[in-house]
Design a protein around this motif. Structure first.
Motif, PDB file in Angstrom:
ATOM      1  N   LYS A  16      14.359 -25.233 -40.219  1.00 63.45           N
ATOM      2  CA  LYS A  16      13.470 -25.327 -39.328  1.00 63.45           C
ATOM      3  C   LYS A  16      12.206 -26.054 -39.592  1.00 63.45           C
ATOM      4  O   LYS A  16      11.538 -26.756 -38.726  1.00 63.45           O
ATOM      5  CB  LYS A  16      12.995 -23.723 -38.947  1.00 63.45           C
TER       6      LYS A  16
ATOM      7  N   SER B  69      10.372 -24.018 -31.395  1.00 63.15           N
ATOM      8  CA  SER B  69       9.958 -22.673 -30.977  1.00 63.15           C
ATOM      9  C   SER B  69      11.192 -21.865 -30.413  1.00 63.15           C
ATOM     10  O   SER B  69      11.202 -20.765 -30.352  1.00 63.15           O
ATOM     11  CB  SER B  69       8.685 -22.920 -29.838  1.00 63.15           C
ATOM     12  N   GLN B  70      12.329 -22.674 -30.070  1.00 70.16           N
ATOM     13  CA  GLN B  70      13.445 -21.893 -29.384  1.00 70.16           C
ATOM     14  C   GLN B  70      14.427 -21.492 -30.608  1.00 70.16           C
ATOM     15  O   GLN B  70      15.226 -20.846 -30.505  1.00 70.16           O
ATOM     16  CB  GLN B  70      14.266 -22.804 -28.536  1.00 70.16           C
ATOM     17  N   ILE B  71      14.206 -21.995 -31.878  1.00 73.91           N
ATOM     18  CA  ILE B  71      14.804 -21.685 -32.931  1.00 73.91           C
ATOM     19  C   ILE B  71      14.331 -20.464 -33.636  1.00 73.91           C
ATOM     20  O   ILE B  71      13.131 -20.254 -33.688  1.00 73.91           O
ATOM     21  CB  ILE B  71      14.814 -22.659 -34.273  1.00 73.91           C
ATOM     22  N   ALA B  72      15.253 -19.280 -33.630  1.00 69.83           N
ATOM     23  CA  ALA B  72      14.609 -17.980 -33.816  1.00 69.83           C
ATOM     24  C   ALA B  72      14.108 -17.920 -35.220  1.00 69.83           C
ATOM     25  O   ALA B  72      14.589 -18.502 -36.092  1.00 69.83           O
ATOM     26  CB  ALA B  72      16.065 -17.019 -33.522  1.00 69.83           C
TER      27      ALA B  72
ATOM     28  N   GLN C 208      10.070 -31.991 -33.621  1.00 70.42           N
ATOM     29  CA  GLN C 208      10.794 -31.507 -32.662  1.00 70.42           C
ATOM     30  C   GLN C 208      10.203 -30.059 -32.481  1.00 70.42           C
ATOM     31  O   GLN C 208       9.808 -29.524 -33.543  1.00 70.42           O
ATOM     32  CB  GLN C 208      12.061 -31.357 -33.273  1.00 70.42           C
ATOM     33  N   ASP C 209      10.477 -29.634 -31.174  1.00 74.16           N
ATOM     34  CA  ASP C 209       9.942 -28.220 -30.738  1.00 74.16           C
ATOM     35  C   ASP C 209      10.994 -27.456 -31.377  1.00 74.16           C
ATOM     36  O   ASP C 209      12.102 -27.393 -31.210  1.00 74.16           O
ATOM     37  CB  ASP C 209       9.840 -28.316 -29.442  1.00 74.16           C
TER      38      ASP C 209
ATOM     39  N   GLU D 140      20.019 -29.785 -35.731  1.00 70.74           N
ATOM     40  CA  GLU D 140      20.221 -28.650 -36.626  1.00 70.74           C
ATOM     41  C   GLU D 140      21.429 -28.724 -37.373  1.00 70.74           C
ATOM     42  O   GLU D 140      21.204 -28.620 -38.737  1.00 70.74           O
ATOM     43  CB  GLU D 140      20.055 -27.343 -35.940  1.00 70.74           C
TER      44      GLU D 140
END
Ligand code: FES
Ligand code: FES
Length: 161
Positions: free
Chosen positions: A145, A156-159, A153-154, A123
């Motif tokens: 994102k 899903s954990q990035i708000a 890359q996943d 990021e």
């Protein structure tokens, strides 16, 4: 006036330009390829980013005659051959990486250059790389994102923003 010839998105194009004609003017005004935007007059915004010989360049910082003989890629050449969105463009759509869309061509071209050089950026690497691209709408979060998602890359954990 000087004659310039270059390859733009795989097609050879020529035109007559003045010494002061910028590459972005040649693309927009002469070739009528208006996907490359002009968002400032201080070379800060990055809305005009294209690739010249594979490198990202702000097309407002280069004279058209400096691109004579070069290979240029613009946002018009980003879609897949069948007209569908490229992985990066689709990720911008899927992750709401645009609002008004004015900065988007430059963002997508910068993202493509980043992922070529660094296929799985963190990021903070994405944020650093986008330093020369200004977005006045999104707050950048969803752009970052989208680019990380385009790299496979996943996210899903990035708000969500
Ligand atoms: Fe080129 Fe703003 S128009 S950086
Ligand atoms: Fe509006 Fe970036 S989406 S300037």
């Amino acid at each position: 006036m000087t004659k310039v010839t270059m390859t733009v998105n795989g097609k050879t194009v020529s035109g007559e330009v003045e010494g002061r004609t910028l590459l972005v003017q040649f693309l927009r005004d002469d070739l009528r390829m208006t996907g490359t935007h002009v968002g400032c007059d201080t070379s800060q915004c990055g809305a005009c980013v294209v690739h010249v010989n594979g490198e990202p360049v702000k097309a407002c910082t280069m004279f058209a005659n400096e691109a004579d003989g070069a290979t240029v890629s613009t946002i018009e050449g980003m879609a897949n051959a069948d007209g569908s969105l490229s992985v990066i463009q689709q990720a911008f759509q899927d992750h709401h990486g645009l609002q008004c869309g004015f900065c988007t061509p430059g963002m997508v071209m910068s993202a493509a250059a980043l992922l070529k050089e660094n296929p799985r950026p963190t990021e903070s690497e994405v944020r650093d790389y986008l330093e020369g691209n200004i977005c006045r709408c999104t707050g950048y979060h969803n752009i970052v994102k989208a680019i990380m998602a385009a790299s496979g890359q996943d996210v899903s954990q990035i708000a969500a923003q």
